[in-house]
Design a protein around this motif. Structure first.
Motif, PDB file in Angstrom:
ATOM      1  N   ALA A  25      -1.124  -8.280  -1.233  1.00 51.56           N
ATOM      2  CA  ALA A  25      -1.076  -6.967  -0.572  1.00 51.56           C
ATOM      3  C   ALA A  25      -1.433  -5.826  -1.532  1.00 51.56           C
ATOM      4  N   GLY A  26      -1.437  -6.128  -2.829  1.00 51.80           N
ATOM      5  CA  GLY A  26      -1.792  -5.112  -3.829  1.00 51.80           C
ATOM      6  C   GLY A  26      -0.764  -3.997  -3.936  1.00 51.80           C
ATOM      7  N   VAL A  27       0.522  -4.354  -3.811  1.00 53.55           N
ATOM      8  CA  VAL A  27       1.586  -3.341  -3.838  1.00 53.55           C
ATOM      9  C   VAL A  27       2.419  -3.473  -5.105  1.00 53.55           C
ATOM     10  N   THR A  28       3.139  -2.397  -5.449  1.00 53.96           N
ATOM     11  CA  THR A  28       3.980  -2.401  -6.655  1.00 53.96           C
ATOM     12  C   THR A  28       5.364  -1.846  -6.318  1.00 53.96           C
ATOM     13  N   VAL A  50       7.765  -0.655  -0.846  1.00 48.76           N
ATOM     14  CA  VAL A  50       6.762  -0.853  -1.899  1.00 48.76           C
ATOM     15  C   VAL A  50       5.851   0.384  -1.979  1.00 48.76           C
ATOM     16  N   SER A  51       5.031   0.426  -3.040  1.00 50.80           N
ATOM     17  CA  SER A  51       4.064   1.516  -3.204  1.00 50.80           C
ATOM     18  C   SER A  51       2.651   0.950  -3.231  1.00 50.80           C
ATOM     19  N   LYS A  52       1.732   1.720  -2.674  1.00 52.02           N
ATOM     20  CA  LYS A  52       0.310   1.355  -2.739  1.00 52.02           C
ATOM     21  C   LYS A  52      -0.502   2.627  -2.594  1.00 52.02           C
ATOM     22  N   ASP A  53      -1.379   2.883  -3.558  1.00 51.90           N
ATOM     23  CA  ASP A  53      -2.236   4.082  -3.534  1.00 51.90           C
ATOM     24  C   ASP A  53      -1.409   5.348  -3.296  1.00 51.90           C
ATOM     25  N   LEU A  55       2.576  -5.318   6.446  1.00 51.22           N
ATOM     26  CA  LEU A  55       2.657  -4.114   5.621  1.00 51.22           C
ATOM     27  C   LEU A  55       2.529  -2.913   6.543  1.00 51.22           C
TER      28      LEU A  55
END
Length: 363
Positions: free
Chosen positions: A20-23, A39-42, A105
């Motif tokens: 998912a490319g999340v942090t 989560v965080s993304k962009d 997501l």
């Protein structure tokens, strides 16, 4: 060597987070079927949900088409709600389904309702917003073929599990409601009541005469699926079906005025302590009916008729559970022991009579 459930869960979570490319995952909590992380993304706050390995006491087997149906239906419902009332559902929703790992997501919708901390007036305001969201979403065209619960095949994509005409389906369902009441009366003489019988006849006649267009409606609007973003309501984690809109409004009223309190001591609901929040739940129901009907008394009448049928069917479900030789673990989590189910059946019998008597003037 086979992995433990904990190891498998952790591995799937790591893969999902990476894919998912999340942090910055922060655990938000668990529902019946999913665990959730903030989560965080962009630079955006999102929520990642991963299906649980065990739900209602039994292992969950991977079912590609069932997950596709659930998530595609959720995405469509969110889109419909946002077309009706912008911001009333997450405006971003994506999902990924595979045997290796699966996740959804979505936008972070806000904070969960805190029922015990709400005044009845605040509860009523929340209910009024939900009622308005339901009323306006009923009008949104959805282009899903068929009726009822939603299914997925790669060929037909998202579609209803039943074919046919809604009006015919409603008439058949009405006949089943009346037959279920006869069965309850024959098995438990306490259910026999002239006012209930009169009201059931009126409610089924009313719905049989309606010609309504099937809407994409939400069958699961429990308090845990209602978030507040400031003072604005955001609906999450729906159970969308294609059905008569008044039926789902009646379902909502039954949940908030009868069902949640009646089942508050079950394993499924006990952590919510709904028995201590009866005033707030009723406040949400009152607000909902006002927001949904928007002052139209004939809509109030139709919704109350559907609510009566929902109370009846809740009682009938308890009767069916008692007929089983042995309850499954899922049944016990949802409804308790046979003793608890028997006790509740007669509570529902009283609720049915009280409702029929108190709403006599509305039908």
């Amino acid at each position: 060597m086979s992995m433990t459930i904990q190891q498998r869960t952790k591995e799937k979570r790591i893969k999902a987070l990476r894919h998912a490319g999340v942090t910055e995952p922060i655990f938000l909590g668990e529902g019946a079927w999913h665990d959730a992380w903030k989560v965080s993304k962009d630079g955006r706050e999102l929520v990642l949900r991963i299906p649980k390995e065990v739900a209602y006491g039994k292992p969950v087997t991977f079912d590609h088409d069932a997950l596709m149906a659930e998530y595609a239906a959720t995405k469509l419902y969110y889109q419909s709600v946002n077309r009706a009332v912008q911001g009333a559902a997450p405006n971003f929703f994506e999902f990924y389904v595979s045997a290796e790992f699966t996740y959804t997501l979505e936008s972070f919708g806000g904070v969960p309702l805190s029922l015990p901390a709400m005044t009845k007036e605040q509860a009523s305001q929340v209910g009024a917003q939900i009622g308005e969201i339901y009323r306006k979403t009923d009008q949104i065209r959805h282009d899903v073929e068929g009726l009822g619960y939603l299914m997925w095949t790669d060929e037909k994509r998202l579609h209803g599990s039943l074919n046919g005409d809604l009006h015919t389906f409603i008439r058949e369902e009405s006949a089943e409601h009346l037959a279920d009441y006869k069965t309850l009366c024959a098995t438990y003489p306490e259910f026999k009541d002239d006012v209930v019988e009169q009201m059931l006849d009126a409610a089924t006649e009313l719905r049989n005469d309606q010609i309504s267009v099937p809407s994409l409606v939400n069958q699961d609007a429990s308090p845990e699926n209602i978030l507040l973003n400031g003072n604005r309501v955001c609906l999450i984690d729906p159970y969308p079906i294609v059905y008569a809109p008044r039926g789902m409004a009646g379902n909502f009223m039954n949940l908030y005025e009868t069902f949640f309190v009646a089942l508050s001591h079950t394993e499924r609901y006990q952590r919510h302590r709904f028995d201590l929040c009866e005033a707030q739940l009723k406040g949400i129901a009152e607000g909902f009916l006002a927001g949904y009907s928007d002052g139209n008394q004939s809509i109030v009448r139709e919704v109350r008729g559907e609510q009566l049928l929902q109370i009846l069917e809740t009682a009938y479900l308890h009767h069916q559970l008692l007929l089983q030789e042995e309850l499954t673990r899922e049944d016990t989590i949802r409804y308790g022991s046979k003793e608890a189910i028997t006790t509740r059946l007669f509570v529902l019998c009283d609720a049915l009579k009280q409702f029929a008597t108190s709403r006599l003037t509305e039908l």
